[in-house]
Design a protein around this motif. Structure first.
Motif, PDB file in Angstrom:
ATOM      1  N   PHE A  57       0.803  -1.220   0.000  1.00 46.97           N
ATOM      2  CA  PHE A  57       0.000   0.000   0.000  1.00 46.97           C
ATOM      3  C   PHE A  57       0.838   1.273   0.000  1.00 46.97           C
ATOM      4  N   ILE A  58       1.930   1.300   0.760  1.00 49.07           N
ATOM      5  CA  ILE A  58       2.718   2.528   0.869  1.00 49.07           C
ATOM      6  C   ILE A  58       3.711   2.640  -0.282  1.00 49.07           C
ATOM      7  N   ILE A  59       4.504   1.585  -0.501  1.00 47.13           N
ATOM      8  CA  ILE A  59       5.553   1.677  -1.517  1.00 47.13           C
ATOM      9  C   ILE A  59       4.979   1.520  -2.925  1.00 47.13           C
ATOM     10  N   PHE A  60       4.210   0.427  -3.147  1.00 43.89           N
ATOM     11  CA  PHE A  60       3.734   0.183  -4.511  1.00 43.89           C
ATOM     12  C   PHE A  60       2.583   1.111  -4.906  1.00 43.89           C
ATOM     13  N   VAL A  61       1.461   1.036  -4.152  1.00 39.46           N
ATOM     14  CA  VAL A  61       0.294   1.830  -4.540  1.00 39.46           C
ATOM     15  C   VAL A  61       0.531   3.321  -4.299  1.00 39.46           C
ATOM     16  N   GLY A  62       1.043   3.664  -3.098  1.00 39.59           N
ATOM     17  CA  GLY A  62       1.174   5.074  -2.743  1.00 39.59           C
ATOM     18  C   GLY A  62       2.245   5.818  -3.506  1.00 39.59           C
ATOM     19  N   PHE A  63       3.426   5.178  -3.662  1.00 34.71           N
ATOM     20  CA  PHE A  63       4.512   5.909  -4.321  1.00 34.71           C
ATOM     21  C   PHE A  63       4.684   5.507  -5.784  1.00 34.71           C
ATOM     22  N   ILE A  64       4.958   4.217  -6.038  1.00 32.71           N
ATOM     23  CA  ILE A  64       5.292   3.816  -7.409  1.00 32.71           C
ATOM     24  C   ILE A  64       4.115   4.035  -8.355  1.00 32.71           C
ATOM     25  N   PRO A  75      -8.391  10.156  -9.009  1.00 28.38           N
ATOM     26  CA  PRO A  75      -9.528  10.752  -8.279  1.00 28.38           C
ATOM     27  C   PRO A  75      -9.197  10.975  -6.810  1.00 28.38           C
ATOM     28  N   SER A  76      -9.776  12.014  -6.245  1.00 27.96           N
ATOM     29  CA  SER A  76      -9.520  12.352  -4.849  1.00 27.96           C
ATOM     30  C   SER A  76      -9.929  11.221  -3.908  1.00 27.96           C
ATOM     31  N   ALA A  77     -11.038  10.552  -4.207  1.00 26.25           N
ATOM     32  CA  ALA A  77     -11.495   9.457  -3.348  1.00 26.25           C
ATOM     33  C   ALA A  77     -10.471   8.328  -3.315  1.00 26.25           C
ATOM     34  N   PHE A  78      -9.822   8.074  -4.449  1.00 33.69           N
ATOM     35  CA  PHE A  78      -8.786   7.036  -4.499  1.00 33.69           C
ATOM     36  C   PHE A  78      -7.618   7.410  -3.599  1.00 33.69           C
ATOM     37  N   VAL A  79      -7.185   8.659  -3.667  1.00 30.10           N
ATOM     38  CA  VAL A  79      -6.069   9.127  -2.845  1.00 30.10           C
ATOM     39  C   VAL A  79      -6.381   8.956  -1.366  1.00 30.10           C
ATOM     40  N   ILE A 139      -8.890   5.047   9.682  1.00 28.35           N
ATOM     41  CA  ILE A 139     -10.005   5.715   9.009  1.00 28.35           C
ATOM     42  C   ILE A 139      -9.954   7.249   9.135  1.00 28.35           C
ATOM     43  N   PRO A 140      -9.626   7.833  10.317  1.00 22.34           N
ATOM     44  CA  PRO A 140      -9.563   9.303  10.383  1.00 22.34           C
ATOM     45  C   PRO A 140      -8.571   9.925   9.405  1.00 22.34           C
ATOM     46  N   PHE A 141      -7.585   9.147   8.959  1.00 19.77           N
ATOM     47  CA  PHE A 141      -6.586   9.688   8.040  1.00 19.77           C
ATOM     48  C   PHE A 141      -7.086   9.719   6.598  1.00 19.77           C
ATOM     49  N   TYR A 142      -8.358   9.412   6.410  1.00 20.13           N
ATOM     50  CA  TYR A 142      -9.001   9.677   5.112  1.00 20.13           C
ATOM     51  C   TYR A 142      -8.908  11.168   4.798  1.00 20.13           C
ATOM     52  N   TRP A 143      -8.908  11.991   5.854  1.00 24.74           N
ATOM     53  CA  TRP A 143      -8.849  13.443   5.686  1.00 24.74           C
ATOM     54  C   TRP A 143      -7.425  13.984   5.815  1.00 24.74           C
ATOM     55  N   TRP A 144      -6.445  13.092   5.754  1.00 27.86           N
ATOM     56  CA  TRP A 144      -5.033  13.495   5.820  1.00 27.86           C
ATOM     57  C   TRP A 144      -4.690  14.361   4.612  1.00 27.86           C
ATOM     58  N   LEU A 145      -4.075  15.520   4.866  1.00 27.02           N
ATOM     59  CA  LEU A 145      -3.635  16.393   3.788  1.00 27.02           C
ATOM     60  C   LEU A 145      -2.189  16.054   3.461  1.00 27.02           C
ATOM     61  N   ASP A 146      -1.952  15.641   2.229  1.00 24.19           N
ATOM     62  CA  ASP A 146      -0.617  15.226   1.806  1.00 24.19           C
ATOM     63  C   ASP A 146       0.415  16.306   2.136  1.00 24.19           C
ATOM     64  N   ALA A 147       1.508  15.900   2.769  1.00 23.26           N
ATOM     65  CA  ALA A 147       2.544  16.860   3.178  1.00 23.26           C
ATOM     66  C   ALA A 147       3.119  17.613   1.989  1.00 23.26           C
ATOM     67  N   TRP A 148       3.107  16.992   0.805  1.00 25.46           N
ATOM     68  CA  TRP A 148       3.676  17.656  -0.373  1.00 25.46           C
ATOM     69  C   TRP A 148       2.792  18.804  -0.841  1.00 25.46           C
TER      70      TRP A 148
END
Length: 280
Positions: A57-64, A75-79, A139-148
């Motif tokens: 989830f973090i390395i493959f889906v999130g970054f690569i 889409p925002s929902a995917f993020v 689940i609360p981190f659904y509203w996490w604002l990407d640091a970038w």
């Protein structure tokens, strides 16, 4: 990205190396867990499973996939859904390690009580609870604002989520690690001074626990420091030095998902022998 193509190469190598060795570790630990009926192997199995989830989830889906291949054009929902899965895997990995630490503390400091409460069925139930809580706290981190892409200055919600994040994945676990490991080390020193040697498998399991928790504390410290600096010193979006620091800190933290296999091989002859059986 401030360091060019290097993170893409780094994460690809980390995934290409880490995923196969973690799958091999899962197979070996499952054999040991079913063969020996020890709770400690079930906890190590859960830790390796959560490391695999983190890599996916973090390395493959999130970054690569999301960042490097799709260039964030998703889409925002995917993020936001990926955020939940990333934090769930991250929380599960860290809190299973906390569970292992508490298990070793009870085994060494309250052995009679440990024999009564430690058995595989109970261990599996506790692991299920840990993974369920990891999902609930993710689940609360659904509203996490990407640091970038954070606004400068950060919003109140952003500050709350980032402080909850740092506390959940670093400050609180590390406090438990330091407290329980200190007690365990003092207990072992007293046993050595009194001439009462502990059982070999306990000594090896304790050595493995100390190695795993120490590596975690060292590798996750840079990311925690950068996240706090990002809130109060400078924005990642506006300061190239903070951007570079977060890139490097993330790469260092994700190294933790691959190293446990090599720690197990280094410490445990039983694990090395079982890995050899699986490979053959």
């Amino acid at each position: 990205c401030m360091v060019g193509i290097f993170p893409i190469v780094y994460y690809s190598v980390l995934l290409g190396l880490g995923l196969p060795v973690n799958i091999l570790t899962v197979v070996a630990l499952f054999r040991l867990a079913t063969r020996t009926k020890k709770s400690s192997y079930w906890y190590l199995l859960a830790l390796t499973t959560s490391d695999i989830l983190s890599q996916v989830f973090i390395i493959f889906v999130g970054f690569i996939l999301q960042t490097a291949i799709l260039a964030r054009e998703v889409p925002s929902a995917f993020v936001h859904t990926v955020n939940v899965l990333e934090f769930t895997a991250n929380h599960a990995s860290i809190w299973v390690t906390v569970l292992m630490t508490v298990d070793r503390y009870v085994a060494l400091c309250h052995p009679l009580r440990y024999r009564a409460i430690s058995y595989p069925q109970r261990a599996r139930r506790i692991i299920f609870i840990i993974f369920s809580l990891a999902l609930a706290t993710g689940i609360p981190f659904y509203w996490w604002l990407d640091a970038w892409r954070d606004a400068d200055p950060p919003t109140a919600l952003d500050k709350v989520l980032k402080w909850v994040h740092c506390t959940t994945i670093y400050f609180l676990p590390c406090s438990i690690f330091l407290a329980t490991n200190s007690i365990i080390i003092c207990r072992l020193k007293r046993q050595r001074c009194s001439g009462r040697a502990g059982r070999p498998h306990l000594s090896k399991t304790t050595a493995l626990l100390l190695a795993v928790t120490t590596v975690f504390i060292v590798l996750w410290a840079p990311r925690t420091i950068v996240m706090i600096c990002h809130l109060y010193v400078a924005s990642v979006k506006r300061d190239w030095r903070m951007h570079l620091a977060l890139d490097i800190a993330n790469m260092v933290a994700m190294l933790n998902t691959t190293l446990n296999f090599f720690l197990y091989c280094f410490v445990s002859h039983t694990f090395r022998r079982t890995v050899g059986e699986v490979l053959r």
